[in-house]
Design an enzyme around this catalytic site. Structure first.
Site, mmCIF file in Angstrom:
data_model
loop_
_atom_site.group_PDB
_atom_site.id
_atom_site.type_symbol
_atom_site.label_atom_id
_atom_site.label_comp_id
_atom_site.label_asym_id
_atom_site.label_seq_id
_atom_site.Cartn_x
_atom_site.Cartn_y
_atom_site.Cartn_z
ATOM 1 N N HIS A 156 -0.952 -22.956 -9.902
ATOM 2 C CA HIS A 156 0.420 -22.951 -10.411
ATOM 3 C C HIS A 156 1.092 -24.237 -9.931
ATOM 4 C CE1 HIS A 156 -0.035 -18.319 -10.264
ATOM 5 N NE2 HIS A 156 -0.451 -18.806 -11.434
ATOM 6 N N GLU B 145 3.976 -24.735 -7.349
ATOM 7 C CA GLU B 145 3.741 -24.300 -5.971
ATOM 8 C C GLU B 145 3.188 -25.478 -5.170
ATOM 9 O OE1 GLU B 145 1.381 -20.742 -6.446
ATOM 10 O OE2 GLU B 145 2.887 -19.879 -7.783
ATOM 11 N N HIS C 155 -1.533 -20.732 -2.632
ATOM 12 C CA HIS C 155 -0.393 -20.528 -3.526
ATOM 13 C C HIS C 155 0.927 -20.514 -2.759
ATOM 14 C CE1 HIS C 155 -2.305 -19.257 -7.417
ATOM 15 N NE2 HIS C 155 -3.346 -19.110 -6.612
ATOM 16 N N GLU D 199 -0.599 -16.969 0.311
ATOM 17 C CA GLU D 199 0.744 -17.204 -0.228
ATOM 18 C C GLU D 199 1.662 -17.747 0.867
ATOM 19 O OE1 GLU D 199 1.601 -16.907 -3.313
ATOM 20 O OE2 GLU D 199 0.166 -15.528 -4.252
#
Length: 380
Positions: free
Chosen positions: A173, A176, A266, A342
């Site tokens: 992504h 990010e 991420h 994350e």
């Protein structure tokens, strides 16, 4: 001096609705852009404001409630920089009545505002240049993206009998950007000839690292999609050369090398924590995988106080799309420890930083800390 907002640069993205005065600027979050038009994601912004030094600026993002993750706005603080190197948080950022409001008095006429600290394509190329000069690593090209950009692979260590293949990918992504900061910090330590942990890892493993899975989306200023409008982290079950060549190319390279450990890096818009999305829900997940995964998680807890296990994604979050995600598909295909890491867009609520919040620097430090768990995994 004329008041102006521009975003026609690497990762720039914003729409200007009106700019009547510094105290009355109305903006619109721009949807992800691709060769076929817009994609149904918007949240990333990055733009330059010129001509407001010493004046009270009030910028209102009218469509913030229509962002991909509106839960990401409460508690969020915009980042800003005068020199594009040192970024700080704007404390007077708030979300109310479906609008994001940023109030600030810039000290200089040229200032950049962004959703998170950007990681430019030029910095990406500089990182590859430093890697190429290392005696421990090499840079190769896996193939071309949708728009013909290079999909770069960093290989650390030389394949040899008994060496174990470790794969790390980042920035599926593109918005990010903390993910590529993480990879830079990991590589800096991994290529340090004086670091004993890095040396032992290089003796035991070959690491295949993709610093940016989505260079097209990154340059376009997209939040989640590539130039074909594909969310790459939903393409792993059935990638195609037309829609998701980036995933297809990496999958082919994985099949050639094998995978013994996989990390997908991420950022999360809403949760102010560092956490793993684990693989227990993957069909066929074995007791051995569970034990190895638990050991890796415990090792990372010991390696970095920024990491925690109390907060994360709810069980069942991904449902039918589970095996379209990179770490879930890899866990299923190779039977290895396979995790999604994350990091927050906001701040780490467990260790808050009032000036920088979560930042590129903290992401780099987290990347460096990851070497400890990797070594422990290889030694197990």
């Amino acid at each position: 001096m004329t008041l102006r907002i521009s975003s026609n640069f690497d990762s720039g993205a914003i729409e200007v609705l009106s700019i009547a005065s510094p105290g009355d600027i109305r903006l619109k979050l721009r949807a992800d852009q691709g060769i076929g038009g817009e994609a149904a994601f918007r949240q990333w912004f990055h733009f330059r404001l010129h001509g407001a030094a010493g004046q009270d600026v009030r910028m209102v993002f009218d469509n913030a409630a229509a962002a991909a993750y509106p839960d990401g706005w409460p508690g969020y603080r915009c980042v800003a920089s005068y020199d594009r190197r040192h970024w700080f948080r704007i404390a007077t950022t708030r979300y109310e009545d479906g609008r994001l409001i940023v109030e600030h008095r810039p000290e200089r006429n040229s200032i950049y505002y962004a959703y998170f600290e950007p990681y430019s394509h030029e910095r990406h190329l500089d990182l590859l240049g430093r890697v190429e000069m290392s005696p421990f690593a090499s840079v190769s090209n896996l193939g071309a993206t949708v728009e013909g950009r290079d999909l770069d692979l960093v290989t650390v260590g030389r394949p040899a009998p008994g060496k174990r293949p470790v794969w790390i990918i980042a920035r599926q992504h593109p918005g990010e950007s903390m993910a590529e900061w993480f990879v830079e910090g990991l590589l800096e330590r991994l290529l340090d000839g004086a670091d004993p942990v890095a040396r032992r890892i290089r003796e035991k493993a070959v690491l295949y690292i993709v610093p940016n899975m989505n260079p097209d989306g990154a340059i376009r200023g997209n939040l989640r999609t590539n130039a074909a409008g594909a969310n790459l982290n939903r393409e792993w079950r059935d990638p195609s050369a037309e829609r998701s060549p980036e995933v297809l190319l990496v999958r082919r390279a994985m099949e050639a090398s094998g995978v013994e450990l996989f990390l997908d890096i991420h950022g999360d818009e809403a949760l102010p924590y560092v956490f793993f999305s684990t693989a227990e829900e993957v069909p066929g997940f074995s007791d051995e995988q569970r034990a190895r995964q638990a050991r890796f998680v415990e090792a990372f807890l010991a390696a970095s106080p920024d990491f925690q296990t109390e907060h994360g994604y709810a069980v069942g979050r991904f449902q039918d799309e589970l095996l379209t995600l990179a770490s879930k598909w890899v866990a299923h295909r190779f039977g290895c420890v396979s995790l999604t890491l994350e990091m927050p867009f906001k701040d780490n609520a467990n260790l808050p930083d009032g000036i920088a919040g979560w930042s590129g620097e903290r992401s780099m430090r987290l990347g460096a800390a990851m070497l400890g768990p990797i070594l422990q995994h290889l030694a197990g």
